[in-house]
Design an enzyme around this catalytic site. Structure first.
Site, PDB file in Angstrom:
ATOM      1  N   GLU A 319       1.106  -0.931  -0.226  1.00  0.00           N
ATOM      2  CA  GLU A 319      -0.104   0.303  -0.235  1.00  0.00           C
ATOM      3  C   GLU A 319       1.221   1.539   0.137  1.00  0.00           C
ATOM      4  O   GLU A 319       0.807   2.167  -0.785  1.00  0.00           O
ATOM      5  CB  GLU A 319      -1.239   0.230   1.132  1.00  0.00           C
ATOM      6  CG  GLU A 319      -1.717   1.400   1.170  1.00  0.00           C
ATOM      7  CD  GLU A 319      -2.293   0.926   2.424  1.00  0.00           C
ATOM      8  OE1 GLU A 319      -3.126   1.608   2.828  1.00  0.00           O
ATOM      9  OE2 GLU A 319      -2.705   0.273   3.652  1.00  0.00           O
ATOM     10  N   HIS A 320       1.734   1.165   0.878  1.00  0.00           N
ATOM     11  CA  HIS A 320       3.052   2.208   1.266  1.00  0.00           C
ATOM     12  C   HIS A 320       4.383   2.023   0.804  1.00  0.00           C
ATOM     13  O   HIS A 320       4.929   1.010   1.471  1.00  0.00           O
ATOM     14  CB  HIS A 320       3.083   2.939   1.721  1.00  0.00           C
ATOM     15  CG  HIS A 320       1.499   3.847   2.589  1.00  0.00           C
ATOM     16  ND1 HIS A 320       0.043   2.722   3.972  1.00  0.00           N
ATOM     17  CD2 HIS A 320       0.563   4.735   2.821  1.00  0.00           C
ATOM     18  CE1 HIS A 320      -0.530   3.506   3.800  1.00  0.00           C
ATOM     19  NE2 HIS A 320      -1.079   4.353   2.852  1.00  0.00           N
ATOM     20  N   ASP A 353       0.060  11.256   4.165  1.00  0.00           N
ATOM     21  CA  ASP A 353      -1.708  10.512   5.073  1.00  0.00           C
ATOM     22  C   ASP A 353      -2.833  12.030   4.916  1.00  0.00           C
ATOM     23  O   ASP A 353      -3.649  11.218   4.703  1.00  0.00           O
ATOM     24  CB  ASP A 353      -0.901   9.240   6.016  1.00  0.00           C
ATOM     25  CG  ASP A 353      -1.786   8.322   6.104  1.00  0.00           C
ATOM     26  OD1 ASP A 353      -2.211   7.707   5.461  1.00  0.00           O
ATOM     27  OD2 ASP A 353      -1.684   7.771   7.639  1.00  0.00           O
TER      28      ASP A 353
END
Length: 427
Positions: A319-320, A353
């Protein structure tokens, strides 16, 4: 954290969380009851699951105004700046309608239309996530969605988290409802007396939210079936062990099943990061969540060189991804699968984020192999445009009819031939 030195990435097969049949059945029952009983079911489930007795489902304007008194001014300013950054980034994603004229005067093109309505689910209950408001709703607003609805579970005081209400007001969301879990997803999908249904539902949530999104998909669109958060840090010997450890823990504190992974070419760095994680973990307020993530899911993977390290990352499809290396741009071309890529030592994952502008609703569970972050494209649809001329049909009609007959579709062939001058129509 478990060390992996032999290239064995079999742990990736275990990261997908499979829901037990009991949970799936429970969600089916919740959805069915919301469809049948509407507002009453929402209020009953809110009392059962959240311990809150609701009067009205819709949040009144005075509650939004009151929320500003509970959020520090510096946080309000941060929300405003983040919203501005997120809007500016997503403005660059807006797709355009287009047409072109080709041979024989044929006009072909694409018409881009925003969705009519979108529901943004924001998790809550024990925490406040104004960032999820911004990430879910701003791209929809940029896309031109006519109706953007926000729904979030109330806290124990009977109100949606103050930060969520402030973020929603700052970006102009006026339709806000108090409900959470699978029942909120059902309300967005099928409507109740108070809540009109939407065309697409976006936003993260727990297992029951994910299962509900899965079950309503087809009746409405959804963004994704999100799993636990993931981070992979690809680091070389120039990385700061303290910083890398902090970044791994920043994802571990999300969920006990979150997956923090260090991929490195330096054994010395790996040892220091491992020690730093153990040192920093006890001081985290959410250490009881981060601890199991680090101990049972966290991994340190050693790679022979940066090329091998990049391929390991591609297999993880995280995801990251942080490229905490001396020259991140040199490795970037080797990365094929990652949701969001953070370049360099100062690009910590929380920068994305909350603040930088790109979306934090990103594919998980390896779906970065084929999926993209939430964006403006997620809130529009495309219609193809076709304008044929008499000349074009005369030039190409026979080929079209031949193609149709080959597939056994005589009606298709005749629909073309009836329009052609001198064509033999096989009736």
């Amino acid at each position: 954290m478990e060390w992996i030195e032999n290239g064995d990435l079999s742990f990736l097969k275990k990261r997908k969380v499979e829901a037990k049949e009991a949970a799936q059945q429970s969600v089916r029952e919740i959805i069915a009851r919301v469809r049948d009983e509407g507002d009453k079911a929402l209020k009953d489930y809110t009392k059962q699951f959240d311990g809150v007795e609701l009067g009205e489902l819709r949040v009144p304007n005075e509650a939004i105004a009151a929320a500003y008194r509970h959020v520090p001014e510096k946080v309000i300013q941060a929300i405003r700046q983040a919203a501005e950054n997120i809007r500016a980034f997503h403005e660059k994603q807006k797709p355009s309608s287009w047409t072109e004229t080709v041979e024989h005067g044929v006009v072909l093109g694409q018409k881009v239309t925003p969705l009519d309505s979108v529901g943004v689910y924001v998790p809550g209950g024990t925490a406040s996530y104004p960032s999820s408001v911004l990430m879910g709703a701003v791209p929809a607003l940029v896309a031109g969605v006519g109706r953007v609805v926000l729904i979030s579970p109330p806290q124990k005081n009977g109100l949606i988290a103050y930060g969520v209400l402030v973020a929603a007001h700052e970006i102009g969301i006026k339709e806000i409802y108090q409900a959470g879990g699978a029942q909120a997803i059902a309300a967005l999908a099928y409507g109740t007396e108070t809540i009109r249904p939407v065309d697409k539902i976006v936003g993260p949530g727990n297992l029951y939210v994910m299962l509900a999104k899965k079950q309503v998909f087809g009746d409405v669109a959804i963004d994704s079936l999100a799993g636990p958060s993931e981070i992979a840090v690809l680091a070389d010997e120039t990385a700061h062990p303290e910083w890398v450890a902090a970044d791994l823990l920043s994802q571990a504190e999300h969920d006990k099943m979150s997956m923090p992974v260090l991929v490195t070419t330096s054994r010395s760095l790996a040892e220091k990061v491992d020690q730093e994680v153990e040192r920093q973990l006890p001081a985290l307020p959410r250490h009881e969540i981060a601890g199991p993530s680090i101990e049972t899911v966290g991994k340190i993977v050693l790679a022979a060189n940066l090329k091998d390290a990049a391929e390991i990352v591609n297999q993880i499809a995280p995801e990251h991804l942080e490229l905490a290396i001396a020259d991140p741009e040199s490795v970037l071309p080797l990365i094929r699968h990652a949701g969001a890529i953070f370049l360099g030592m100062y690009s910590s994952e929380p920068v994305g984020d909350y603040f930088a502008g790109p979306n934090h609703i990103i594919p998980t569970n390896g779906s970065a192999r084929y999926a993209s972050p939430l964006g403006v494209e997620s809130f529009v649809k495309r219609s193809s445009l076709i304008r044929y001329t008499d000349e074009a049909l005369e030039a190409n009609g026979s080929a079209i009819a031949d193609f149709a007959r080959f597939e056994g579709l005589e009606g298709h062939a005749q629909a073309v031939e009836k329009r052609m001058k001198g064509a033999t129509v096989h009736e």
